[in-house]
Design a protein around this motif. Structure first.
Motif, PDB file in Angstrom:
ATOM      1  N   UNK A   8      45.952  14.440  32.694  1.00  0.00           N
ATOM      2  CA  UNK A   8      45.876  14.457  31.415  1.00  0.00           C
ATOM      3  C   UNK A   8      45.427  16.042  31.260  1.00  0.00           C
ATOM      4  N   UNK A   9      45.065  17.115  32.087  1.00  0.00           N
ATOM      5  CA  UNK A   9      44.675  18.108  32.212  1.00  0.00           C
ATOM      6  C   UNK A   9      45.998  19.379  31.578  1.00  0.00           C
ATOM      7  N   UNK A  10      45.587  19.899  31.436  1.00  0.00           N
ATOM      8  CA  UNK A  10      47.179  20.764  30.992  1.00  0.00           C
ATOM      9  C   UNK A  10      47.490  21.988  32.534  1.00  0.00           C
ATOM     10  N   UNK A  11      48.130  22.475  32.414  1.00  0.00           N
ATOM     11  CA  UNK A  11      48.434  23.456  33.670  1.00  0.00           C
ATOM     12  C   UNK A  11      47.324  24.323  33.454  1.00  0.00           C
ATOM     13  N   UNK A  12      47.373  24.745  34.853  1.00  0.00           N
ATOM     14  CA  UNK A  12      45.627  25.753  34.855  1.00  0.00           C
ATOM     15  C   UNK A  12      46.648  27.301  35.221  1.00  0.00           C
ATOM     16  N   UNK A  13      46.721  28.294  34.715  1.00  0.00           N
ATOM     17  CA  UNK A  13      47.195  29.462  34.656  1.00  0.00           C
ATOM     18  C   UNK A  13      46.024  30.899  34.986  1.00  0.00           C
ATOM     19  N   UNK A  14      46.117  31.185  36.108  1.00  0.00           N
ATOM     20  CA  UNK A  14      44.817  32.035  36.731  1.00  0.00           C
ATOM     21  C   UNK A  14      45.623  33.267  36.828  1.00  0.00           C
ATOM     22  N   UNK A  38      48.898  26.498  38.538  1.00  0.00           N
ATOM     23  CA  UNK A  38      49.783  25.846  38.342  1.00  0.00           C
ATOM     24  C   UNK A  38      50.369  27.140  38.517  1.00  0.00           C
ATOM     25  N   UNK A  39      49.870  28.282  38.213  1.00  0.00           N
ATOM     26  CA  UNK A  39      50.470  29.844  38.419  1.00  0.00           C
ATOM     27  C   UNK A  39      49.665  31.024  38.208  1.00  0.00           C
ATOM     28  N   UNK A  40      50.368  31.973  39.124  1.00  0.00           N
ATOM     29  CA  UNK A  40      48.803  32.905  39.479  1.00  0.00           C
ATOM     30  C   UNK A  40      49.134  33.976  39.063  1.00  0.00           C
ATOM     31  N   UNK A  41      48.722  34.661  38.520  1.00  0.00           N
ATOM     32  CA  UNK A  41      49.216  36.248  38.232  1.00  0.00           C
ATOM     33  C   UNK A  41      47.803  37.267  38.884  1.00  0.00           C
ATOM     34  N   UNK A  42      48.750  38.254  39.574  1.00  0.00           N
ATOM     35  CA  UNK A  42      47.846  39.227  40.365  1.00  0.00           C
ATOM     36  C   UNK A  42      48.204  40.505  39.880  1.00  0.00           C
ATOM     37  N   UNK A  43      46.573  41.015  39.937  1.00  0.00           N
ATOM     38  CA  UNK A  43      46.154  42.256  39.511  1.00  0.00           C
ATOM     39  C   UNK A  43      46.806  43.210  40.606  1.00  0.00           C
ATOM     40  N   UNK A  44      47.495  44.283  40.886  1.00  0.00           N
ATOM     41  CA  UNK A  44      47.410  44.420  42.696  1.00  0.00           C
ATOM     42  C   UNK A  44      46.111  45.501  42.508  1.00  0.00           C
ATOM     43  N   UNK A  45      44.764  45.722  41.774  1.00  0.00           N
ATOM     44  CA  UNK A  45      44.086  46.241  42.041  1.00  0.00           C
ATOM     45  C   UNK A  45      42.878  45.781  42.738  1.00  0.00           C
ATOM     46  N   UNK A  46      42.115  46.303  42.961  1.00  0.00           N
ATOM     47  CA  UNK A  46      40.445  45.793  43.546  1.00  0.00           C
ATOM     48  C   UNK A  46      39.333  45.533  42.461  1.00  0.00           C
ATOM     49  N   UNK A  47      38.510  44.662  42.350  1.00  0.00           N
ATOM     50  CA  UNK A  47      37.220  44.361  41.207  1.00  0.00           C
ATOM     51  C   UNK A  47      36.797  45.369  41.427  1.00  0.00           C
ATOM     52  N   UNK A  48      36.670  45.616  40.034  1.00  0.00           N
ATOM     53  CA  UNK A  48      35.721  47.332  39.533  1.00  0.00           C
ATOM     54  C   UNK A  48      34.570  46.831  39.621  1.00  0.00           C
ATOM     55  N   UNK A  49      33.687  48.156  39.722  1.00  0.00           N
ATOM     56  CA  UNK A  49      33.153  48.548  39.621  1.00  0.00           C
ATOM     57  C   UNK A  49      31.857  49.460  39.822  1.00  0.00           C
ATOM     58  N   UNK A  72      53.698  27.903  44.310  1.00  0.00           N
ATOM     59  CA  UNK A  72      53.535  27.852  42.692  1.00  0.00           C
ATOM     60  C   UNK A  72      53.948  29.079  42.086  1.00  0.00           C
ATOM     61  N   UNK A  73      54.487  29.498  40.919  1.00  0.00           N
ATOM     62  CA  UNK A  73      54.859  31.259  41.037  1.00  0.00           C
ATOM     63  C   UNK A  73      54.160  32.197  40.509  1.00  0.00           C
ATOM     64  N   UNK A  74      54.161  32.340  40.970  1.00  0.00           N
ATOM     65  CA  UNK A  74      53.140  34.366  40.598  1.00  0.00           C
ATOM     66  C   UNK A  74      54.004  35.490  40.309  1.00  0.00           C
ATOM     67  N   UNK A  75      52.995  35.441  39.643  1.00  0.00           N
ATOM     68  CA  UNK A  75      53.136  36.593  38.455  1.00  0.00           C
ATOM     69  C   UNK A  75      52.883  37.711  38.875  1.00  0.00           C
TER      70      UNK A  75
END
Length: 241
Positions: A8-14, A38-49, A72-75
């Motif tokens: 019953x949990x909606x798809x997880x988009x991360x 279910x779908x992964x969006x990737x910001x192509x930069x490193x984590x900021x600090x 899974x689909x990748x954005x």
């Protein structure tokens, strides 16, 4: 019972950024998929600090490796400032979609321009392949090709591969717009109308802050068809409401 509960949990988009090492990023992406992403969006930069802010272009080559690893689909996200760059990011990464923040703030018509560019590239590459095939036949019949024509023949395999990618992209898109997107100042005028109809919460101060921010982004490109003074007067009228 666990299966019923999670069904019953909606798809997880991360959405994630890159970790310090590509192996760490790939392992993390795999863990997210295994956990039900279910779908992964990737910001192509490193984590900021505090010691590392945004510097240089996004690492789309690493986004491509993530896409190759997952089922899974990748954005992809990053290096998109125009419609052409949006299509280029899809070609480079093989991603299932692209997202942009800065690009859309500067040009709300960026997705319409990307659609038009994808269809135009498909037509251009198809014509290039037909020309390469004809030139190859002429060379076989003994005709001497110019250096430019020989380069077209040499590039036919690369053109074929890119055309296959462009076909996959353009086939998933709506038809190209029938008219050219509005120029920047026309978009700014549309934005002013939306602000007047749907003012942001927070009163006049919030209205001024939001409107000035977005209008500066929209109007930074020199106008080609609209008079900047007319737009400025409209901006002043909207901010005075």
């Amino acid at each position: 019972l666990p299966n019923r509960r999670f069904a019953a949990v909606p798809p997880r988009l991360t959405q994630i950024r890159l970790l310090d090492e590509i192996d760490e990023t790939l392992a993390f992406a795999q863990q997210l998929q295994d956990a039900g992403c279910a779908l992964l969006a990737v910001h192509g930069r490193y984590r900021g600090s505090p010691m590392r802010r945004r510097d240089g272009p996004a690492h789309l080559d690493q986004v491509a490796l993530i896409k190759q690893r997952l089922s899974v689909p990748v954005v992809t996200n990053g290096n998109v400032r125009s419609g052409a760059e949006l299509v280029d990011s899809l070609l480079l990464t093989g991603a299932d979609g692209a997202m942009t923040a800065e690009g859309a703030l500067d040009d709300p018509a960026i997705f319409a321009k990307a659609i038009a560019h994808a269809h135009a590239e498909r037509s251009r590459l198809a014509a290039e392949r037909r020309r390469a095939k004809a030139l190859k036949a002429q060379r076989r019949d003994g005709r001497h090709l110019t250096e430019e024509e020989a380069a077209v023949v040499r590039g036919r395999k690369a053109a074929k591969a890119t055309l296959a990618q462009i076909k996959a992209i353009s086939s998933a898109l709506p038809p190209p717009p029938s008219a050219a997107p509005p120029p920047p100042f026309a978009l700014a005028e549309q934005y002013i109308g939306l602000v007047e109809e749907h003012p942001p919460p927070g009163g006049a101060a919030a209205l001024l802050s939001h409107a000035v921010f977005h209008l500066r982004r929209l109007c930074r490109t020199p106008p080609s068809q609209s008079d900047p003074w007319d737009c400025r007067q409209d901006c002043d009228d909207a901010l005075a409401c």
